[in-house]
Write a protein that holds these residues in place. Structure first.
Motif, PDB file in Angstrom:
ATOM      1  N   ASP A   3       0.852  -1.197   0.000  1.00 28.71           N
ATOM      2  CA  ASP A   3       0.000   0.000   0.000  1.00 28.71           C
ATOM      3  C   ASP A   3       0.889   1.250   0.000  1.00 28.71           C
ATOM      4  O   ASP A   3       1.848   1.328   0.760  1.00 28.71           O
ATOM      5  CB  ASP A   3      -0.896   0.014   1.250  1.00 28.71           C
ATOM      6  CG  ASP A   3      -1.965  -1.056   1.182  1.00 28.71           C
ATOM      7  OD1 ASP A   3      -2.103  -1.694   0.116  1.00 28.71           O
ATOM      8  OD2 ASP A   3      -2.663  -1.252   2.199  1.00 28.71           O
ATOM      9  N   TYR A   5       1.698   5.305   0.391  1.00 29.42           N
ATOM     10  CA  TYR A   5       1.386   6.600   1.011  1.00 29.42           C
ATOM     11  C   TYR A   5       2.559   7.545   0.732  1.00 29.42           C
ATOM     12  O   TYR A   5       3.655   7.094   0.384  1.00 29.42           O
ATOM     13  CB  TYR A   5       1.180   6.442   2.521  1.00 29.42           C
ATOM     14  CG  TYR A   5      -0.034   5.594   2.836  1.00 29.42           C
ATOM     15  CD1 TYR A   5      -1.280   6.174   3.013  1.00 29.42           C
ATOM     16  CD2 TYR A   5       0.071   4.207   2.914  1.00 29.42           C
ATOM     17  CE1 TYR A   5      -2.402   5.398   3.272  1.00 29.42           C
ATOM     18  CE2 TYR A   5      -1.041   3.414   3.166  1.00 29.42           C
ATOM     19  CZ  TYR A   5      -2.275   4.021   3.343  1.00 29.42           C
ATOM     20  OH  TYR A   5      -3.371   3.243   3.583  1.00 29.42           O
ATOM     21  N   HIS A  21       6.196   7.689   9.675  1.00 26.59           N
ATOM     22  CA  HIS A  21       5.187   6.712   9.235  1.00 26.59           C
ATOM     23  C   HIS A  21       5.775   5.312   9.081  1.00 26.59           C
ATOM     24  O   HIS A  21       5.068   4.318   9.282  1.00 26.59           O
ATOM     25  CB  HIS A  21       4.521   7.200   7.945  1.00 26.59           C
ATOM     26  CG  HIS A  21       3.511   8.276   8.212  1.00 26.59           C
ATOM     27  ND1 HIS A  21       2.224   8.007   8.647  1.00 26.59           N
ATOM     28  CD2 HIS A  21       3.603   9.620   8.167  1.00 26.59           C
ATOM     29  CE1 HIS A  21       1.583   9.144   8.835  1.00 26.59           C
ATOM     30  NE2 HIS A  21       2.389  10.145   8.545  1.00 26.59           N
ATOM     31  N   ALA A  25       4.287   2.144  11.015  1.00 32.25           N
ATOM     32  CA  ALA A  25       3.901   0.914  10.302  1.00 32.25           C
ATOM     33  C   ALA A  25       4.580  -0.300  10.930  1.00 32.25           C
ATOM     34  O   ALA A  25       3.948  -1.346  11.131  1.00 32.25           O
ATOM     35  CB  ALA A  25       4.269   1.043   8.826  1.00 32.25           C
ATOM     36  N   THR A  28       2.916  -1.184  14.283  1.00 36.42           N
ATOM     37  CA  THR A  28       1.535  -1.680  14.226  1.00 36.42           C
ATOM     38  C   THR A  28       1.381  -2.817  13.212  1.00 36.42           C
ATOM     39  O   THR A  28       0.261  -3.229  12.907  1.00 36.42           O
ATOM     40  CB  THR A  28       0.566  -0.540  13.844  1.00 36.42           C
ATOM     41  OG1 THR A  28       0.993   0.021  12.603  1.00 36.42           O
ATOM     42  CG2 THR A  28       0.526   0.556  14.900  1.00 36.42           C
ATOM     43  N   GLN A  30       1.758  -2.933   9.986  1.00 43.96           N
ATOM     44  CA  GLN A  30       1.048  -2.560   8.755  1.00 43.96           C
ATOM     45  C   GLN A  30       2.021  -2.666   7.582  1.00 43.96           C
ATOM     46  O   GLN A  30       3.151  -2.188   7.680  1.00 43.96           O
ATOM     47  CB  GLN A  30       0.530  -1.118   8.855  1.00 43.96           C
ATOM     48  CG  GLN A  30      -0.456  -0.890   9.975  1.00 43.96           C
ATOM     49  CD  GLN A  30      -1.788  -1.528   9.671  1.00 43.96           C
ATOM     50  OE1 GLN A  30      -2.404  -1.237   8.659  1.00 43.96           O
ATOM     51  NE2 GLN A  30      -2.226  -2.420  10.548  1.00 43.96           N
ATOM     52  N   LEU A  32       3.070  -1.303   4.441  1.00 44.71           N
ATOM     53  CA  LEU A  32       2.905  -0.137   3.570  1.00 44.71           C
ATOM     54  C   LEU A  32       4.255   0.500   3.259  1.00 44.71           C
ATOM     55  O   LEU A  32       5.252   0.250   3.929  1.00 44.71           O
ATOM     56  CB  LEU A  32       1.964   0.891   4.218  1.00 44.71           C
ATOM     57  CG  LEU A  32       2.357   1.485   5.572  1.00 44.71           C
ATOM     58  CD1 LEU A  32       3.273   2.701   5.403  1.00 44.71           C
ATOM     59  CD2 LEU A  32       1.093   1.929   6.330  1.00 44.71           C
ATOM     60  N   GLN A  90      -7.068  11.235   1.514  1.00 43.20           N
ATOM     61  CA  GLN A  90      -7.324   9.789   1.527  1.00 43.20           C
ATOM     62  C   GLN A  90      -8.188   9.416   0.335  1.00 43.20           C
ATOM     63  O   GLN A  90      -9.203  10.079   0.074  1.00 43.20           O
ATOM     64  CB  GLN A  90      -8.043   9.396   2.815  1.00 43.20           C
ATOM     65  CG  GLN A  90      -8.309   7.908   2.904  1.00 43.20           C
ATOM     66  CD  GLN A  90      -9.074   7.538   4.164  1.00 43.20           C
ATOM     67  OE1 GLN A  90      -9.879   8.325   4.660  1.00 43.20           O
ATOM     68  NE2 GLN A  90      -8.824   6.361   4.680  1.00 43.20           N
ATOM     69  N   PHE A 255      -2.409   8.635  10.190  1.00 41.58           N
ATOM     70  CA  PHE A 255      -2.188   7.183  10.114  1.00 41.58           C
ATOM     71  C   PHE A 255      -3.447   6.427  10.551  1.00 41.58           C
ATOM     72  O   PHE A 255      -3.867   5.448   9.940  1.00 41.58           O
ATOM     73  CB  PHE A 255      -0.993   6.803  11.000  1.00 41.58           C
ATOM     74  CG  PHE A 255      -0.485   5.399  10.817  1.00 41.58           C
ATOM     75  CD1 PHE A 255       0.525   5.122   9.910  1.00 41.58           C
ATOM     76  CD2 PHE A 255      -1.006   4.354  11.567  1.00 41.58           C
ATOM     77  CE1 PHE A 255       1.008   3.829   9.740  1.00 41.58           C
ATOM     78  CE2 PHE A 255      -0.536   3.056  11.409  1.00 41.58           C
ATOM     79  CZ  PHE A 255       0.478   2.795  10.494  1.00 41.58           C
ATOM     80  N   TRP A 258      -6.102   6.528   7.863  1.00 39.98           N
ATOM     81  CA  TRP A 258      -5.811   5.636   6.734  1.00 39.98           C
ATOM     82  C   TRP A 258      -5.945   4.168   7.099  1.00 39.98           C
ATOM     83  O   TRP A 258      -6.394   3.356   6.312  1.00 39.98           O
ATOM     84  CB  TRP A 258      -4.370   5.850   6.242  1.00 39.98           C
ATOM     85  CG  TRP A 258      -4.061   7.204   5.698  1.00 39.98           C
ATOM     86  CD1 TRP A 258      -4.928   8.060   5.056  1.00 39.98           C
ATOM     87  CD2 TRP A 258      -2.800   7.881   5.737  1.00 39.98           C
ATOM     88  NE1 TRP A 258      -4.273   9.204   4.698  1.00 39.98           N
ATOM     89  CE2 TRP A 258      -2.968   9.137   5.099  1.00 39.98           C
ATOM     90  CE3 TRP A 258      -1.536   7.551   6.242  1.00 39.98           C
ATOM     91  CZ2 TRP A 258      -1.921  10.041   4.948  1.00 39.98           C
ATOM     92  CZ3 TRP A 258      -0.499   8.455   6.097  1.00 39.98           C
ATOM     93  CH2 TRP A 258      -0.694   9.684   5.460  1.00 39.98           C
ATOM     94  N   ARG A 259      -5.459   3.792   8.315  1.00 39.66           N
ATOM     95  CA  ARG A 259      -5.284   2.366   8.627  1.00 39.66           C
ATOM     96  C   ARG A 259      -6.189   1.881   9.758  1.00 39.66           C
ATOM     97  O   ARG A 259      -6.148   0.696  10.113  1.00 39.66           O
ATOM     98  CB  ARG A 259      -3.821   2.096   9.029  1.00 39.66           C
ATOM     99  CG  ARG A 259      -2.774   2.644   8.080  1.00 39.66           C
ATOM    100  CD  ARG A 259      -2.800   2.025   6.707  1.00 39.66           C
ATOM    101  NE  ARG A 259      -2.518   0.615   6.683  1.00 39.66           N
ATOM    102  CZ  ARG A 259      -2.389  -0.100   5.560  1.00 39.66           C
ATOM    103  NH1 ARG A 259      -2.492   0.501   4.381  1.00 39.66           N
ATOM    104  NH2 ARG A 259      -2.161  -1.394   5.590  1.00 39.66           N
ATOM    105  N   GLN A 260      -6.947   2.785  10.372  1.00 39.46           N
ATOM    106  CA  GLN A 260      -7.810   2.460  11.522  1.00 39.46           C
ATOM    107  C   GLN A 260      -7.041   1.805  12.670  1.00 39.46           C
ATOM    108  O   GLN A 260      -7.567   0.982  13.428  1.00 39.46           O
ATOM    109  CB  GLN A 260      -8.993   1.544  11.125  1.00 39.46           C
ATOM    110  CG  GLN A 260     -10.053   2.224  10.299  1.00 39.46           C
ATOM    111  CD  GLN A 260      -9.644   2.281   8.836  1.00 39.46           C
ATOM    112  OE1 GLN A 260      -9.293   1.261   8.260  1.00 39.46           O
ATOM    113  NE2 GLN A 260      -9.661   3.453   8.255  1.00 39.46           N
TER     114      GLN A 260
END
Ligand code: NDP
Length: 277
Positions: A3, A5, A21, A25, A28, A30, A32, A90, A255, A258-260
């Motif tokens: 993904d 960003y 970021h 990431a 968490t 993620q 990306l 977004q 963040f 975008w990613r909840q």
């Protein structure tokens, strides 16, 4: 492909957003990729269009494109509309681009969560009436400050902001003025939202604005204390802070959009802070 960003700005090489970021990431889990994009000063639209058309899911926007991003977005959050500036984009359903402004929430979170400063019932002076000032007014009002005075080199711009935000929190006394109108006043919190520190300069604020409990906050951040922070210390402010915490907190809010997933900011802030001797 991961993904995608990005942060758009000009200049952009100095931006800490890719590092922030990437740490969010990792923390968490993620998957990306986050890059820095140098958009041409006169063509943010082409740059942003190409990014979203090639699969980009979200972007941060910094100087000088926050107004271009406002125009570029198909829909806006109410706070971005009132702030008149967008720092977060977004891609949503049907490829519609949503614009938000997380700067003000970032400031309020830094003040309350990182610096332990309660805004409720406080007297606040906001110095400056540019894009950053516009973004922080609504969250400050929502945090329950008793008084918010906006002072600016060009006082008409501060008056204009009072008109826009007047009535949002009727119990807050929202006023504006020039430097002279600040004489014989004291504030619990003074926020420097001018770009004067960038030029090593200082707004010509009168003496005696601080009490012994006051906090001085410069939206700008740098390796060294800014001219405003040095002046505030000389004036007797006991707490002095720069805007690095706001930068990290506004990034965390983007963040989350975008990613909840809400990243933890304290560790990231510690890693970014230059070590004190
Ligand atoms: P703008 O250019 O939109 O506004 C600049 C403001 O500064 C205006 O109110 C202007 O007054 C005033 N100003 C400029 N020079 C002087 C001076 N020498 N003396 C007094 N007033 C002056 O800038 P932004 O609002 O976008 O940015 C302001 C600051 O906030 C910057 O330092 C920026 O780096 C920082 N910032 C930090 C963020 C963070 O996450 N920490 C996020 C966003 C911004 P006038 O109206 O009279 O021209």
């Amino acid at each position: 492909m991961l993904d995608q960003y990005a942060v758009f700005g000009n200049p952009i090489a100095h931006s800490k957003s890719p590092q922030i970021h990437t740490w969010f990431a990792q923390q968490t889990n993620q998957q990306l990729e986050y890059s820095a994009i140098l958009a041409p000063e006169d063509d943010f639209e082409a740059s942003a269009k190409s990014f979203f058309a090639s699969g980009g899911l979200g972007a941060n926007v910094t100087v000088p494109f926050k107004l271009d991003a406002l125009v570029f977005a198909d829909t806006l959050s109410p706070r971005a509309r009132r702030a008149g500036a967008v720092n977060t984009l977004q891609k949503g359903k049907n490829n519609q681009i949503y614009g938000d402004n997380t700067d003000g929430v970032g400031l309020v979170r830094d003040l309350t969560n990182n610096l332990g400063f309660s805004l409720a019932d406080k007297k606040v002076l906001l110095v400056g009436a540019g894009g950053a000032a516009r973004g922080v007014i609504e969250p400050l009002l929502n945090a329950g400050v008793a008084q918010l005075k906006i002072a600016n080199r060009t006082p008409e711009k501060a008056q204009q902001l009072v008109k826009i935000f007047h009535g949002l929190q009727p119990e807050t006394q929202l006023t504006s003025g020039n430097w002279a109108s600040l004489e014989a006043n004291q504030f619990d919190l003074i926020i420097n939202a001018t770009s004067s520190s960038l030029a090593g300069d200082l707004p010509p604020l009168p003496d005696h604005l601080f009490t012994q409990q006051s906090l001085a906050y410069d939206l700008m951040y740098s390796q060294q204390a800014t001219p405003f922070m040095l002046w505030a210390k000389q004036q007797g402010a006991t707490q002095v802070a720069d805007g690095l915490g706001m930068l990290v907190e506004q990034a965390a809010e983007a963040f989350f959009l975008w990613r909840q997933v809400r990243p933890k900011t304290k560790l990231v802030l510690e890693r970014l802070r230059p070590k004190q001797d």
